[in-house]
Motif scaffolding. Structure first.
Motif, PDB file in Angstrom:
ATOM      1  N   VAL A  42      -8.912   0.119   4.827  1.00 31.53           N
ATOM      2  CA  VAL A  42      -8.697  -0.844   5.903  1.00 31.53           C
ATOM      3  C   VAL A  42      -7.296  -0.684   6.481  1.00 31.53           C
ATOM      4  N   LEU A  43      -6.294  -0.495   5.615  1.00 34.71           N
ATOM      5  CA  LEU A  43      -4.929  -0.297   6.088  1.00 34.71           C
ATOM      6  C   LEU A  43      -4.816   0.988   6.897  1.00 34.71           C
ATOM      7  N   GLU A  44      -5.485   2.045   6.424  1.00 33.31           N
ATOM      8  CA  GLU A  44      -5.464   3.306   7.157  1.00 33.31           C
ATOM      9  C   GLU A  44      -6.101   3.137   8.535  1.00 33.31           C
ATOM     10  N   LEU A  45      -7.245   2.448   8.577  1.00 31.81           N
ATOM     11  CA  LEU A  45      -7.959   2.257   9.838  1.00 31.81           C
ATOM     12  C   LEU A  45      -7.132   1.450  10.825  1.00 31.81           C
TER      13      LEU A  45
ATOM     14  N   GLY B  87       0.784  -1.222   0.000  1.00 36.06           N
ATOM     15  CA  GLY B  87       0.000   0.000   0.000  1.00 36.06           C
ATOM     16  C   GLY B  87       0.821   1.279   0.000  1.00 36.06           C
ATOM     17  N   ILE B  88       2.148   1.183  -0.036  1.00 40.60           N
ATOM     18  CA  ILE B  88       3.002   2.371   0.025  1.00 40.60           C
ATOM     19  C   ILE B  88       2.796   3.305  -1.176  1.00 40.60           C
ATOM     20  N   PRO B  89       2.686   2.798  -2.425  1.00 33.62           N
ATOM     21  CA  PRO B  89       2.427   3.720  -3.537  1.00 33.62           C
ATOM     22  C   PRO B  89       1.145   4.531  -3.339  1.00 33.62           C
ATOM     23  N   TYR B  90       0.126   3.893  -2.796  1.00 30.55           N
ATOM     24  CA  TYR B  90      -1.121   4.600  -2.514  1.00 30.55           C
ATOM     25  C   TYR B  90      -0.915   5.662  -1.437  1.00 30.55           C
ATOM     26  N   ALA B  91      -0.091   5.345  -0.431  1.00 35.93           N
ATOM     27  CA  ALA B  91       0.212   6.324   0.607  1.00 35.93           C
ATOM     28  C   ALA B  91       0.941   7.535   0.023  1.00 35.93           C
TER      29      ALA B  91
ATOM     30  N   MET C  44      -6.869  -9.443   9.496  1.00 34.74           N
ATOM     31  CA  MET C  44      -7.596 -10.543   8.866  1.00 34.74           C
ATOM     32  C   MET C  44      -8.620 -10.020   7.865  1.00 34.74           C
ATOM     33  N   ILE C  45      -9.288  -8.926   8.198  1.00 36.62           N
ATOM     34  CA  ILE C  45     -10.233  -8.317   7.260  1.00 36.62           C
ATOM     35  C   ILE C  45      -9.502  -7.848   6.003  1.00 36.62           C
ATOM     36  N   SER C  46      -8.360  -7.213   6.192  1.00 33.81           N
ATOM     37  CA  SER C  46      -7.598  -6.751   5.026  1.00 33.81           C
ATOM     38  C   SER C  46      -7.118  -7.927   4.189  1.00 33.81           C
ATOM     39  N   TYR C  47      -6.787  -9.053   4.829  1.00 34.61           N
ATOM     40  CA  TYR C  47      -6.376 -10.236   4.073  1.00 34.61           C
ATOM     41  C   TYR C  47      -7.519 -10.741   3.192  1.00 34.61           C
ATOM     42  N   ASN C  48      -8.735 -10.754   3.737  1.00 31.71           N
ATOM     43  CA  ASN C  48      -9.886 -11.169   2.936  1.00 31.71           C
ATOM     44  C   ASN C  48     -10.096 -10.253   1.737  1.00 31.71           C
TER      45      ASN C  48
END
Length: 506
Positions: A420-423, A91-95, A162-166
């Protein structure tokens, strides 16, 4: 309890040591049993044992272990790198897009620097109180309430993971399936839900219900190898020039307003504090000075990998960079489809370990606050390494299924991995990485609050608190977002039409 068990280096050990404790002996025994269980899990993960010396400036593990069983500085650094570099780098490029390319890179370096300091600060806290575990220093600093807060955050972090993995598995594997079954490309929402359901029922749930999880602990190395390969593929795609993305006014903007959410993603990518004491006590001749070297090397390597991911990914897609970088690549790109499969495999092997951690926290809290009794079945004779092939008991099975089912129900509510990563970064990673270590040091160090020794820790707490509060206030209103995993990027429309025989806009 023996001295070797009092200071056990585990992620979730909670062995009450202070004299005059108001906690009952049965509760102490309950957490001692959990300590044994989690110690067995983590010793299997690193294939090492640990022993502490009770709070001096030097931890002599040779008293109980042969010196060859301990890690040298390079080995300890590799173990730590293993625990740092993971799915968060995707997710770093998005950041960088959220923060702006130039300011985002500066922020990435700042986050790495602050994380480096916080990891060293945690070990300093361990030396001050003689408690070489994260729960140990929080209990020593703030009593049982420090443990309560830590338990909540340590449950939240793996559960959101786990949610982000899904989300990732649903997004990535659905694209791979369309490559083999092109007609499915017109019903991506159904395909994505079906993938998550099948993976949950056929792969994730059975692995989470299997009692012997020690072999899965090696997934950290597999994950690192997969991340390195994906990084190689991302760089190859950038250099090959296969993806032509038109520039727009936001493409190379130095700074954007979404600095706080970007910070959450970056902190998530560097999160490794739960493994700090495990790696520290696996070191040969462990001292604070040697630990600083390990931390500098490990964080430096992780920063290099994250920066390469960010620069290569952002340079390829710029303002179109998505929360899951792999979503940017066309569905008929075989190299990236292979990368998608590797990424999904590494996630599926990591998922049960995250679930195991969540389950043990729930079990501990239920036994302490609901049943008011020790966890008598968790003994050294029944740890996961000794009960090979055995299923977990019905009580643990119900907790496990409830956690897995909850993650499955929540994950389809959003296609936005970035959110989800941000949260997770804002609600769990930042408090665990910055706020709690700083608060623990402030409480235990004998200097006054605004002394030179405490000011950096105070700044760590203020920074973490500010980012968390402001970030949650900004993020929650638009949490679900308007992103969709079935959207075909403009530069992939021709390939999509050739693949499925339909127009991407239909």
């Amino acid at each position: 309890m023996s001295n070797s068990r009092r200071n056990t280096a585990t992620e979730f050990s909670y062995v009450l040591q202070r004299q005059g404790s108001d906690v009952s002996a049965s509760e102490t025994h309950a957490f001692d049993d959990i300590s044994n269980l989690m110690e067995a899990k983590h010793c299997a993960q690193h294939q090492q044992s640990s022993h502490t010396g009770g709070g001096g400036q030097y931890i002599d593990s040779s008293a109980t272990l042969d010196g060859d069983a301990l890690s040298s500085l390079p080995q300890a650094s590799f173990n730590y790198i293993n625990s740092i570099v993971g799915s968060g780098v995707i997710g770093i490029p998005y950041a960088l897009h959220r923060a702006g390319f130039g300011l985002g890179l500066l922020l990435l370096v700042l986050v790495a620097f602050i994380t480096d300091y916080s990891l060293i600060l945690m070990v300093r806290c361990g030396h001050i109180c003689g408690r070489f575990s994260y729960p140990g220093i929080m209990e020593a600093a703030y009593g049982k309430y420090g443990y309560y807060l830590l338990s909540i955050l340590q449950f939240m972090y793996p559960f959101l993971a786990m949610i982000s993995y899904n989300v990732v598995v649903g997004d990535t594997l659905s694209k791979v399936l369309v490559r083999f079954f092109p007609s499915w490309g017109t019903s991506m929402g159904v395909v994505r839900l079906g993938v998550v359901f099948f993976v949950t029922v056929g792969v994730v749930a059975p692995l989470c219900l299997y009692k012997n999880v020690s072999r899965l602990a090696r997934a950290s190395f597999i994950s690192l190898a997969c991340v390195v390969f994906i990084l190689f593929a991302v760089i190859v795609k950038l250099l090959s020039g296969e993806y032509t993305v038109a520039d727009n006014p936001e493409s190379w903007r130095f700074a954007n307003a979404d600095l706080i959410p970007a910070t959450g993603i970056m902190v998530f990518a560097f999160m490794c504090h739960h493994n700090t004491f495990l790696v520290y006590q696996s070191m040969r001749n462990a001292t604070l000075e040697r630990w600083e070297k390990v931390t500098h090397v490990s964080i430096g390597f992780a920063l290099a990998v994250a920066a390469l991911f960010g620069i290569a990914g952002y340079s390829t897609f710029r303002a179109l960079s998505q929360g899951d970088l792999l979503e940017n690549y066309c569905w008929n790109d075989d190299l990236m489809n292979f990368s998608r499969v590797l990424f999904s495999v590494s996630i599926l092997l990591t998922f049960p370990i995250e679930c195991f951690v969540s389950r043990e926290i729930v079990r501990a809290l239920i036994h302490r606050f609901v049943l008011k009794e020790p966890i008598s079945e968790l003994t050294l004779d029944k740890d996961p390494n000794l009960e090979k092939g055995a299923d977990i008991d019905e009580y643990s099975r119900n907790i496990t299924l409830a956690i897995v089912l909850s993650a499955f129900i929540i994950s389809p509510l959003t296609d936005c991995l970035g959110s989800v990563l941000e949260l997770n970064g804002l609600l769990a990673a930042i408090p665990l990485a910055y706020i709690l270590p700083g608060l623990a040091f402030i409480q235990m160090d004998s200097h006054h609050l605004f002394s030179r020794e405490k000011l950096p820790a105070l700044g760590l707490v203020v920074f973490g608190t500010f980012v968390t509060i402001l970030g949650v206030a900004v993020l929650l209103p638009g949490l679900m977002g308007d992103c969709r995993s079935d959207v075909v990027m403009d530069y992939c429309e021709q390939e999509f039409t050739e693949l499925t025989g339909t127009n991407a806009t239909e």
